[in-house]
Design an enzyme around this catalytic site. Structure first.
Site, PDB file in Angstrom:
ATOM      1  CB  CYS A  74      -4.505   6.390  10.886  1.00 22.67           C
ATOM      2  SG  CYS A  74      -4.769   4.796  10.084  1.00 22.67           S
ATOM      3  NE  ARG A 109       0.552  12.427   7.593  1.00 28.20           N
ATOM      4  CZ  ARG A 109       0.311  13.572   8.204  1.00 28.20           C
ATOM      5  NH1 ARG A 109      -0.937  13.918   8.453  1.00 28.20           N
ATOM      6  NH2 ARG A 109       1.291  14.380   8.564  1.00 28.20           N
ATOM      7  CG  ASP A 146       2.602   1.478   9.769  1.00 28.18           C
ATOM      8  OD1 ASP A 146       2.268   2.438  10.487  1.00 28.18           O
ATOM      9  OD2 ASP A 146       2.662   1.549   8.529  1.00 28.18           O
ATOM     10  CB  VAL A 179       8.073   6.130  14.848  1.00 26.30           C
ATOM     11  CG1 VAL A 179       7.676   6.728  13.502  1.00 26.30           C
ATOM     12  CG2 VAL A 179       9.453   5.482  14.753  1.00 26.30           C
ATOM     13  CE  LYS A 206      -2.392   2.764   3.433  1.00 29.99           C
ATOM     14  NZ  LYS A 206      -3.007   2.850   4.754  1.00 29.99           N
ATOM     15  CG  ASN A 207       2.711   2.405   3.459  1.00 26.48           C
ATOM     16  OD1 ASN A 207       1.653   3.028   3.428  1.00 26.48           O
ATOM     17  ND2 ASN A 207       3.119   1.761   4.536  1.00 26.48           N
TER      18      ASN A 207
END
Length: 429
Positions: free
Chosen positions: A120, A96, A313, A335, A25-26
């Site tokens: 999120c 985002r 994550d 983070v 996804k990223n």
């Protein structure tokens, strides 16, 4: 004469279920944004069952004028006629990654306008993006609904990011790929995540000149219209693969994970080793995880860090796994210190867990009666996945509000939950 070696497998094949890992996804989301800078056709390998965020981004780039055609497991994006710079639309408020449109559209069209971002709710400001865009010659205006970015000045030829975030690193690259080819722009203190290198590979295939040297990235801009046709397969999702590896352990199942980016999963596999979990790396892309084999009395202690450290994550997913251990485990998130919204939801389904600032302490869980359905809410994508994992592990019936949060990153969660020992009935709005 031919010879053969026969070894007992040691596993009943009927006990082994297979989970297929999606493309990252990223990677896919910024690749879709990057395709808008290509003055030609981009072909991106993509999973047929899109996660919600990918569907949303496809809708956004189509609104801007790109033509998208899905053919089996690839998406064809034609952005040759792109002229619209205005993405002040509701869809941008749900992801985002829409922030990256600011740099990409301004680089190609000289101007961009994007609705304030969503995704999120993890208390993440976007001031680093603004600082980055301004450093590379853009004038920024922010109101209560949108951000407008206009190219005004020459970019700085050297800039150090205030923090090595993935989003800001991509913003810096997108802001500088197109421009004055006489310049060489050095971006320092960049994030090292492999998804960034995947996007760089895509851009360079199209004719960009982006070069990494550890945490420094050098960009030699190319002229507008210079990026040409490109075909690219994104890397597979290390976070999804690691999530299901942890889920197999938490639910004590034997699962074969297919299409894993094994080399990018070092941190997750280290956790399995600490738990003395038996797993077999069958190829560069497949891992067999035996979740029945762990040492439950071994505690886990982890601090999240930017890549190549333990990913933030995975923090909620690991917490759910630690709830199934007979030991006190500790996680500290350096983070995203505010990523603790899931803690109170896990408590509702029996977790003995607490948070103090960015520190999470996990002491196991209490079994609940399955005669009662517990109402919980998915606070974000990864927290929602953690809830599902613990509910299955604890044999607890739950009703999840905001289930769509989870579909933003795990498109096959309904079928895969069955493999892990659960059943999900999704009520579509």
């Amino acid at each position: 004469m031919s010879n053969a070696t026969v070894r007992p497998l040691g596993y009943d094949l009927e006990l082994i279920s297979t989970i297929y890992i999606s493309h990252s996804k990223n990677s896919v989301l910024p690749l879709l944004v990057a395709s808008l800078m290509v003055n030609d056709i981009s072909i991106i390998a993509i999973d047929g069952d899109h996660i919600d965020d990918v569907r949303t981004m496809i809708d956004i780039i189509q609104h801007l004028g790109a033509h998208c055609i899905q053919e089996k497991n690839r998406l064809i994006v034609d952005a040759r006629d792109l002229q619209n710079f205005d993405a002040n639309i509701p869809e941008c408020s749900s992801t985002r990654y829409s922030l990256l449109l600011l740099g990409a559209l301004s680089a190609r069209l000289g101007k961009s306008k994007v609705a304030l971002p969503g995704g999120c709710d993890l208390n993440r400001p976007f001031d680093f993006h603004i600082t980055c865009l301004e450093a590379f010659g853009n004038e920024i205006t922010v109101d209560n609904r949108s951000i407008t970015c206009i190219q005004k000045h020459s970019p700085k030829t050297e800039f150090s990011l205030p923090y090595p975030s993935v989003g800001t690193t991509l913003q810096a690259i997108f802001s500088t790929v197109i421009g004055d080819s006489r310049l060489a722009i050095i971006i320092r203190n960049t994030a090292l995540e492999p998804e960034i290198d995947d996007v760089i590979a895509f851009l360079n295939k199209a004719g960009a000149k982006v070069f990494r040297d550890d945490s420094n990235i050098t960009v030699i801009p190319v002229g507008r219209g210079s990026l040409s046709a490109v075909s690219h397969e994104p890397i597979h999702d290390r976070i999804e693969a690691s999530s299901y590896a942890f889920a197999a352990v938490a639910t004590r199942k034997v699962v074969l994970l297919k299409n894993c980016p094994v080399k990018l999963m070092t941190q997750a596999l280290t956790i399995l080793e600490q738990l003395k979990c038996i797993f077999y790396i069958q190829s560069e892309h497949d891992i067999l995880v035996d979740g029945r084999s762990i040492e439950e009395s071994d505690p886990i202690s982890v601090v999240t860090q930017p890549y190549p450290g333990f990913p933030t994550d995975l923090q909620p997913i690991l917490a759910a796994l630690c709830c199934t251990l007979k030991a006190v485990s500790h996680i500290r998130d350096e983070v995203m210190p505010h990523r603790t919204g899931y803690v109170k939801e896990l408590e509702k389904i029996g977790a003995l867990i607490s948070s103090d600032g960015n520190k999470i302490t996990i002491m196991g869980f209490e079994s609940l009666s399955n005669a009662v359905t517990v109402n919980v809410s998915a606070p974000d994508l990864r927290g929602g996945m953690a809830i599902i994992i613990l509910a299955i592990s604890n044999g607890c019936d739950i009703r999840i509000e905001s289930f769509n949060q989870i579909l933003r990153g795990y498109s096959r969660i309904i079928s895969n939950a069955h493999i892990l020992g659960g059943a999900i009935s999704h009520e579509h709005p």
